[in-house]
Scaffold this motif. Structure first.
Motif, PDB file in Angstrom:
ATOM      1  N   GLY A  38     -17.685  15.658  39.428  1.00  0.00           N
ATOM      2  CA  GLY A  38     -17.328  16.512  40.556  1.00  0.00           C
ATOM      3  C   GLY A  38     -16.557  17.756  40.177  1.00  0.00           C
ATOM      4  O   GLY A  38     -16.896  18.867  40.597  1.00  0.00           O
ATOM      5  N   LYS A  48     -20.797  15.077  43.272  1.00  0.00           N
ATOM      6  CA  LYS A  48     -19.913  14.175  44.001  1.00  0.00           C
ATOM      7  C   LYS A  48     -20.673  13.037  44.689  1.00  0.00           C
ATOM      8  O   LYS A  48     -21.819  13.179  45.095  1.00  0.00           O
ATOM      9  CB  LYS A  48     -19.140  14.948  45.079  1.00  0.00           C
ATOM     10  N   THR A  78     -16.055  16.603  49.817  1.00  0.00           N
ATOM     11  CA  THR A  78     -15.933  16.725  48.361  1.00  0.00           C
ATOM     12  C   THR A  78     -14.812  17.676  47.945  1.00  0.00           C
ATOM     13  O   THR A  78     -14.462  17.743  46.765  1.00  0.00           O
ATOM     14  CB  THR A  78     -17.254  17.255  47.756  1.00  0.00           C
ATOM     15  N   VAL A 134     -23.731  17.378  46.208  1.00  0.00           N
ATOM     16  CA  VAL A 134     -23.542  15.973  46.570  1.00  0.00           C
ATOM     17  C   VAL A 134     -24.647  15.160  45.899  1.00  0.00           C
ATOM     18  O   VAL A 134     -25.829  15.354  46.167  1.00  0.00           O
ATOM     19  CB  VAL A 134     -23.589  15.780  48.097  1.00  0.00           C
ATOM     20  N   ASP A 135     -24.248  14.257  45.020  1.00  0.00           N
ATOM     21  CA  ASP A 135     -25.221  13.445  44.295  1.00  0.00           C
ATOM     22  C   ASP A 135     -25.898  12.445  45.212  1.00  0.00           C
ATOM     23  O   ASP A 135     -27.118  12.326  45.225  1.00  0.00           O
ATOM     24  CB  ASP A 135     -24.519  12.716  43.148  1.00  0.00           C
ATOM     25  N   HIS A 141     -24.000   9.849  38.085  1.00  0.00           N
ATOM     26  CA  HIS A 141     -24.006  10.862  39.127  1.00  0.00           C
ATOM     27  C   HIS A 141     -23.918  12.279  38.550  1.00  0.00           C
ATOM     28  O   HIS A 141     -23.436  12.489  37.445  1.00  0.00           O
ATOM     29  CB  HIS A 141     -22.839  10.641  40.094  1.00  0.00           C
ATOM     30  N   GLU A 145     -20.003  15.939  55.244  1.00  0.00           N
ATOM     31  CA  GLU A 145     -20.225  15.271  53.960  1.00  0.00           C
ATOM     32  C   GLU A 145     -19.937  16.222  52.799  1.00  0.00           C
ATOM     33  O   GLU A 145     -19.312  15.838  51.801  1.00  0.00           O
ATOM     34  CB  GLU A 145     -21.662  14.741  53.869  1.00  0.00           C
ATOM     35  N   GLN A 146     -20.376  17.468  52.923  1.00  0.00           N
ATOM     36  CA  GLN A 146     -20.107  18.457  51.873  1.00  0.00           C
ATOM     37  C   GLN A 146     -18.612  18.773  51.805  1.00  0.00           C
ATOM     38  O   GLN A 146     -18.032  18.870  50.717  1.00  0.00           O
ATOM     39  CB  GLN A 146     -20.909  19.724  52.141  1.00  0.00           C
ATOM     40  N   SER A 197     -20.013   8.135  53.969  1.00  0.00           N
ATOM     41  CA  SER A 197     -20.081   8.758  55.291  1.00  0.00           C
ATOM     42  C   SER A 197     -19.855   7.733  56.389  1.00  0.00           C
ATOM     43  O   SER A 197     -20.363   6.606  56.327  1.00  0.00           O
ATOM     44  CB  SER A 197     -21.456   9.421  55.467  1.00  0.00           C
ATOM     45  N   VAL A 243     -25.161  10.069  49.145  1.00  0.00           N
ATOM     46  CA  VAL A 243     -24.321   9.706  50.292  1.00  0.00           C
ATOM     47  C   VAL A 243     -24.538   8.229  50.617  1.00  0.00           C
ATOM     48  O   VAL A 243     -25.676   7.782  50.782  1.00  0.00           O
ATOM     49  CB  VAL A 243     -24.647  10.574  51.527  1.00  0.00           C
ATOM     50  N   VAL A 303     -20.383  10.535  47.991  1.00  0.00           N
ATOM     51  CA  VAL A 303     -19.756  10.603  49.313  1.00  0.00           C
ATOM     52  C   VAL A 303     -20.001   9.320  50.089  1.00  0.00           C
ATOM     53  O   VAL A 303     -21.093   8.751  50.029  1.00  0.00           O
ATOM     54  CB  VAL A 303     -20.303  11.805  50.117  1.00  0.00           C
TER      55      VAL A 303
END
Length: 248
Positions: free
Chosen positions: A83, A243, A52, A219-220, A240, A48-49, A247, A222, A245
């Protein structure tokens, strides 16, 4: 982002193969690309990280360390807390630069300070935030502006910059066209560098910097794959920080 742009200059050929541009993007359960289109994820990051990195992360890296070379002790102005700007803040602090972040949100300005910003400016309360930024440097002006707004923020960026400073222009949040302060550009001997993400080679150098400094992307929120529409709506709201995301 540009799977075929391995190194060197961007071209029409590479541009036509942009993921989410000339070709379908990555909002899919399975994607097949050439082996040369992929890079190794830094070991300290989750998927997930790492998601970005290809667009916002590489763009921020290019804007500060490829198209220009930000040095320790220099001053960089970052617009907003999306971002690219948040990545820019993290990278600039790792490089020993002084950072100024603009945001109309008190909560976001507070978070930027917690993340290491040296100064924050409310661009609504201070519509001439370019002058305010220059004042924070003792009147000299900032060395680099990462310009994400476009025509609506261009003049204030010029006001903020020092003589001989650089504007890395990458955003069109306020439109695609507008008047250009040509006088401001030439009388300050400014350099404007157009930034359009970056090459695979830039991505590799960016990843080395992330690994060496143990930088973790912000990451703001998911969202699950089935919540894709809600993710885009959240992004469009502008609420936000960092970023968004999706998933699998």
């Amino acid at each position: 982002f540009f799977p075929s742009w391995q190194d060197g200059e961007l071209s029409d050929f590479h541009h036509a193969r942009a993921l989410g541009g000339g070709q379908d993007g990555m909002l899919a359960e399975e994607v097949v690309l050439a082996e040369t289109s992929w890079v190794r994820v830094p070991e300290h990051l989750s998927f997930e990280q790492a998601a970005t990195l290809p667009c916002a992360g590489v763009t921020a890296w290019n804007a500060m360390f490829e198209a220009t070379q930000l040095r320790p002790g220099q001053v960089v102005l970052l617009q907003g807390t999306g971002g690219v700007s948040v990545f820019g803040l993290q990278l600039a602090k790792a490089a020993g630069a002084t950072t100024i972040v603009t945001s109309s949100s008190e909560a976001k300005r507070k978070r930027a300070l917690e993340l290491g910003a040296d100064h924050v400016l409310d661009y609504v309360a201070e519509p001439k935030w370019g002058d305010a930024a220059r004042a924070l440097t003792g009147g000299r002006g900032v060395d680099l502006v990462v310009e994400v707004g476009g025509p609506g923020t261009f003049d204030q960026s010029i006001a903020a910059l020092r003589y001989g400073g650089t504007m890395s222009l990458l955003g069109v949040l306020t439109g695609l066209r507008g008047e250009v302060n040509t006088y401001g550009l030439f009388h300050k001997a400014l350099r404007v560098a157009g930034i359009y993400v970056g090459s695979v080679a830039m991505f590799e150098r960016f990843n080395h910097a992330l690994s060496a400094n143990r930088i973790t992307p912000i990451v703001d929120k998911v969202f699950g794959f089935e919540q894709a529409r809600a993710a885009y709506e959240h992004l469009a709201s502008g609420s936000h920080f960092g970023k968004v995301v999706i998933s699998l």
